[in-house]
Design an enzyme around this catalytic site. Structure first.
Site, PDB file in Angstrom:
ATOM      1  N   LYS A  95       9.614  -1.304  14.287  1.00 20.41           N
ATOM      2  CA  LYS A  95      10.139  -0.758  13.100  1.00 20.41           C
ATOM      3  C   LYS A  95      11.276   0.373  13.324  1.00 20.41           C
ATOM      4  O   LYS A  95      12.306   0.212  12.654  1.00 20.41           O
ATOM      5  CB  LYS A  95       8.961  -0.079  12.168  1.00 20.41           C
TER       6      LYS A  95
ATOM      7  N   HIS B 256      -5.345 -33.521  17.608  1.00 21.17           N
ATOM      8  CA  HIS B 256      -4.073 -34.424  18.296  1.00 21.17           C
ATOM      9  C   HIS B 256      -2.955 -33.736  18.594  1.00 21.17           C
ATOM     10  O   HIS B 256      -1.729 -34.138  18.891  1.00 21.17           O
ATOM     11  CB  HIS B 256      -3.571 -35.221  16.674  1.00 21.17           C
TER      12      HIS B 256
ATOM     13  N   GLU C 181      -4.644  -6.921  15.276  1.00 17.97           N
ATOM     14  CA  GLU C 181      -4.177  -5.380  14.857  1.00 17.97           C
ATOM     15  C   GLU C 181      -5.415  -4.467  15.087  1.00 17.97           C
ATOM     16  O   GLU C 181      -4.993  -3.381  15.321  1.00 17.97           O
ATOM     17  CB  GLU C 181      -3.655  -5.591  13.463  1.00 17.97           C
TER      18      GLU C 181
ATOM     19  N   GLU D 146      10.644  -4.652   4.482  1.00 17.77           N
ATOM     20  CA  GLU D 146      10.663  -5.982   4.143  1.00 17.77           C
ATOM     21  C   GLU D 146      10.412  -5.836   2.635  1.00 17.77           C
ATOM     22  O   GLU D 146      10.979  -6.934   1.714  1.00 17.77           O
ATOM     23  CB  GLU D 146       9.613  -6.781   4.838  1.00 17.77           C
TER      24      GLU D 146
ATOM     25  N   LYS E 225       0.740  -1.162   0.122  1.00 17.16           N
ATOM     26  CA  LYS E 225       0.047  -0.112   0.144  1.00 17.16           C
ATOM     27  C   LYS E 225       0.648   1.272  -0.075  1.00 17.16           C
ATOM     28  O   LYS E 225       0.700   2.160  -0.827  1.00 17.16           O
ATOM     29  CB  LYS E 225      -1.095  -0.134   1.195  1.00 17.16           C
TER      30      LYS E 225
ATOM     31  N   GLY F 240      -4.903  -1.802   5.127  1.00 14.64           N
ATOM     32  CA  GLY F 240      -3.968  -3.083   4.653  1.00 14.64           C
ATOM     33  C   GLY F 240      -4.906  -4.476   5.051  1.00 14.64           C
ATOM     34  O   GLY F 240      -4.851  -5.191   4.155  1.00 14.64           O
ATOM     35  N   ARG F 241      -5.172  -4.617   5.998  1.00 11.46           N
ATOM     36  CA  ARG F 241      -5.824  -6.025   6.479  1.00 11.46           C
ATOM     37  C   ARG F 241      -6.959  -6.036   5.840  1.00 11.46           C
ATOM     38  O   ARG F 241      -7.922  -7.203   6.197  1.00 11.46           O
ATOM     39  CB  ARG F 241      -5.815  -5.978   8.008  1.00 11.46           C
TER      40      ARG F 241
HETATM   41  C1  G6Q Z   1      -2.448  -3.899   7.884  1.00 12.54           C
HETATM   42  C2  G6Q Z   1      -1.218  -3.287   8.292  1.00 12.54           C
HETATM   43  C3  G6Q Z   1       0.167  -4.119   7.895  1.00 12.54           C
HETATM   44  C4  G6Q Z   1       0.296  -3.616   6.581  1.00 12.54           C
HETATM   45  C5  G6Q Z   1       1.888  -4.105   6.026  1.00 12.54           C
HETATM   46  C6  G6Q Z   1       2.183  -4.024   4.764  1.00 12.54           C
HETATM   47  O1  G6Q Z   1      -3.589  -3.271   8.141  1.00 12.54           O
HETATM   48  O2  G6Q Z   1      -1.377  -1.779   8.025  1.00 12.54           O
HETATM   49  O3  G6Q Z   1      -0.062  -5.234   8.010  1.00 12.54           O
HETATM   50  O4  G6Q Z   1      -0.608  -4.463   5.577  1.00 12.54           O
HETATM   51  O5  G6Q Z   1       2.766  -3.351   6.997  1.00 12.54           O
HETATM   52  O6  G6Q Z   1       2.216  -2.483   4.600  1.00 12.54           O
HETATM   53  P1  G6Q Z   1       2.294  -2.129   2.876  1.00 12.54           P
HETATM   54  O7  G6Q Z   1       1.216  -2.684   2.175  1.00 12.54           O
HETATM   55  O8  G6Q Z   1       2.193  -0.518   2.998  1.00 12.54           O
HETATM   56  O9  G6Q Z   1       3.563  -2.544   2.555  1.00 12.54           O
END
Ligand code: G6Q
Length: 539
Positions: A505, A385, A354, A212, A206, A268-269
């Site tokens: 971070k 199990h 989150e 990463e 996003k 994002g989620r």
């Molecule tokens: C979700 C969070 C988080 C995000 C990641 C990736 O709601 O905001 O999990 O999706 O940190 O972020 P980017 O899509 O910006 O790389």
């Protein structure tokens, strides 16, 4: 803002929990013939049996009263109405617009966003059709056989979960792989055996600033260019981006013509039904993807229009509040009886933890009550199990969601009946247990009676749908999204920010520069962290 724990409806629940919260499910069933019918509810294709919860009619009434008093109706309309309810980031929360029908209206600042949503969906559809049909060719003229999604958190867990969930709908000629972790092993494993000429990387981010993802994407680009004889022009046919940030996409070297956008009003989620779902769309095709969106939309409508007493996400949320705040139970298990839902608990873990892992209310005042539970789980029957022992006989009561399907997508010789029999049996055993008298009647050794007794009274929801189709998956995800929203509303927290990831971070960025330069900066850290850094560098 109002402290929910100060509401008379909250106090009424505290008193009610003290007077009746311990009543055993056996008694609740024995004294209430209409219980199963009353507490079994339908939402689109999902049927949810809530009868095995430690509640009476009075409990349900008091919980619904709390929902009313929390302002849930107004906040729901504010969300669907595009108001900036994500107040700490000053943004609307409109993932529901991502699955709008073409003639629905969702506005942000007075502008309808549905046309934009469909423009992107249509572009995604054209692109995925081209990849699936072999019309989109790699740099050397070969068709794409593997799609590698590079993203993390919300840009990974959704498409990964759904790709697994919809395995029977996946085009067998195209494989998707997912790279998320900055552990180099992830990228190495995901590219092992791949032919760069036939590999498409989707960089899903996003913000397009996530360390990463950008680190993995840079190394994937190097792998590709090296594999194609050093020709960096190859990137154009092998890299596309999913993002809200065209500037950063351009800087990375991906043509923005190959970028699929979404918007800052999508968390994002909550984003795999937006462009973040491109890998999934390539795998299952545009039609199936849109069936999934229609499943989301049908559940959105159920949530928005059904009275609280029959509203499945609302009831699930209220039961969670009952356990968390009034019976003091800290965790919630999600136990799908479907191997294809193997990543569903992990996906929900992010969605729930989150969103509602918060210790201050919307106005910044600290909460003095519990908020989001620890969410965890694994598919059954495997979990039986492993960790179910604790759910049955441990000292912690764990409310659980069982999820199963009337029909297998692909059955073999009655195996699906066995799977579902196990699910029904677990919910039954947890609720009703086995008394010591029942055990004593069948066990010869009296010393074993205590060990073989099951207290029962362990609550669960049983969620059943006809079959795990794209539409049903959309319904399930939307069900949990709205459940989480309702709980966040009752607790008065912002379910749409995630500041909790920031501190780690910032510290990681600092430590990374110390590790790569080999020069520790002890003034920046505590004694323990300094010792760990020194030990690592002394390799
Ligand atoms: C979700 C969070 C988080 C995000 C990641 C990736 O709601 O905001 O999990 O999706 O940190 O972020 P980017 O899509 O910006 O790389």
């Amino acid at each position: 803002m109002t402290d929910p724990a100060e509401l008379p409806q909250w106090h009424a629940l505290v008193a009610h929990a003290e007077s009746s919260g311990g009543t055993h499910l056996r008694e609740l069933f024995d004294t209430d013939a209409g219980r199963v019918e009353r507490l079994t509810m339908d939402a689109v294709d999902l049927t949810v049996d809530f009868s095995k919860h430690r509640v009476t009619q009075e409990t349900m009434k008091l919980l619904v009263d709390l929902a009313e008093a929390s302002g849930l109706r107004a906040r729901t309309e504010a969300m669907f109405g595009g108001e900036p309810i994500n107040s700490t980031e000053g943004r609307p929360v409109l993932h529901t617009a991502l699955r709008a029908a073409r003639d629905d209206v969702f506005t942000v600042d007075g502008e309808d966003v549905v046309a934009d949503v469909h423009t992107v969906l249509d572009r995604m559809a054209r692109f995925s059709d081209r990849v699936r049909s072999g019309e989109w060719l790699g740099h050397t003229g070969k068709r794409i056989r593997t799609v590698v999604n590079i993203g993390i958190g919300g840009s990974d867990l959704g498409p990964l979960m759904a790709y697994h969930a919809l395995t029977p709908f996946v085009d067998p000629d195209i494989e998707c792989r997912f790279v998320s972790n900055v552990d180099p092993a992830n990228l190495v494993d995901a590219t092992r055996g791949l032919d760069p000429e036939q590999t498409l990387f989707i960089v899903a981010s996003k913000t397009f600033t996530t360390i990463e993802t950008l680190t993995n994407a840079r190394n994937a680009r190097a792998w590709l260019v090296e594999g194609l004889g050093g020709d960096s022009a190859a990137v154009a046919k092998h890299f596309v981006a999913l993002s809200t940030n065209a500037d950063e996409v351009g800087k990375f070297g991906i043509d923005t013509a190959n970028m699929f956008e979404f918007w800052d009003w999508v968390g994002g989620r909550y984003s795999f039904d937006a462009a973040i779902g491109l890998s999934l769309m390539i795998a299952i095709g545009d039609d199936a993807f849109r069936q999934m969106l229609s499943g989301f939309r049908l559940m959105d409508r159920h949530f928005r229009t059904t009275p609280f007493e029959q509203n499945v996400p609302v009831i699930a949320a209220l039961l969670g509040v009952w356990y968390r705040n009034f019976l003091d139970l800290p965790t919630h298990a999600v136990l799908p009886y479907s191997q294809h839902l193997d990543r569903f608990p992990a996906y929900l873990q992010q969605l729930d933890m989150e969103s509602n892992g918060k210790r201050v209310r919307l106005d910044g005042s600290p909460v003095d009550y519990a908020t989001g539970p620890v969410v965890w789980g694994e598919p059954g029957t495997n979990g039986q199990h492993a960790f179910y022992q604790l759910i049955h006989q441990g000292t912690t009561v764990i409310p659980s969601d069982f999820i199963g399907f009337s029909e297998a997508t692909e059955d073999i010789d009655g195996m699906h009946d066995l799977l579902m029999a196990n699910m029904f049996a677990q919910a039954e055993a947890l609720a009703f247990g086995k008394t010591s008298a029942e055990v004593a009647a069948v066990v010869d050794d009296p010393d074993l009676v205590a060990h073989r007794t099951f207290a029962g009274n362990r609550p669960s929801s049983v969620i059943i749908a006809p079959k795990l189709t794209p539409s049903v998956l959309g319904q399930l995800v939307a069900f949990y999204e709205h459940k989480v929203f309702v709980q966040g509303t009752i607790w008065g927290v912002n379910s749409f920010d995630q500041w909790g990831v920031e501190l780690g971070k910032a510290l990681a960025t600092q430590i990374a520069s110390e590790l790569s330069s080999g020069t520790p900066d002890p003034a920046k850290h505590d004694a323990s962290t300094n010792a760990l850094i020194a030990r690592y560098l002394d390799r």
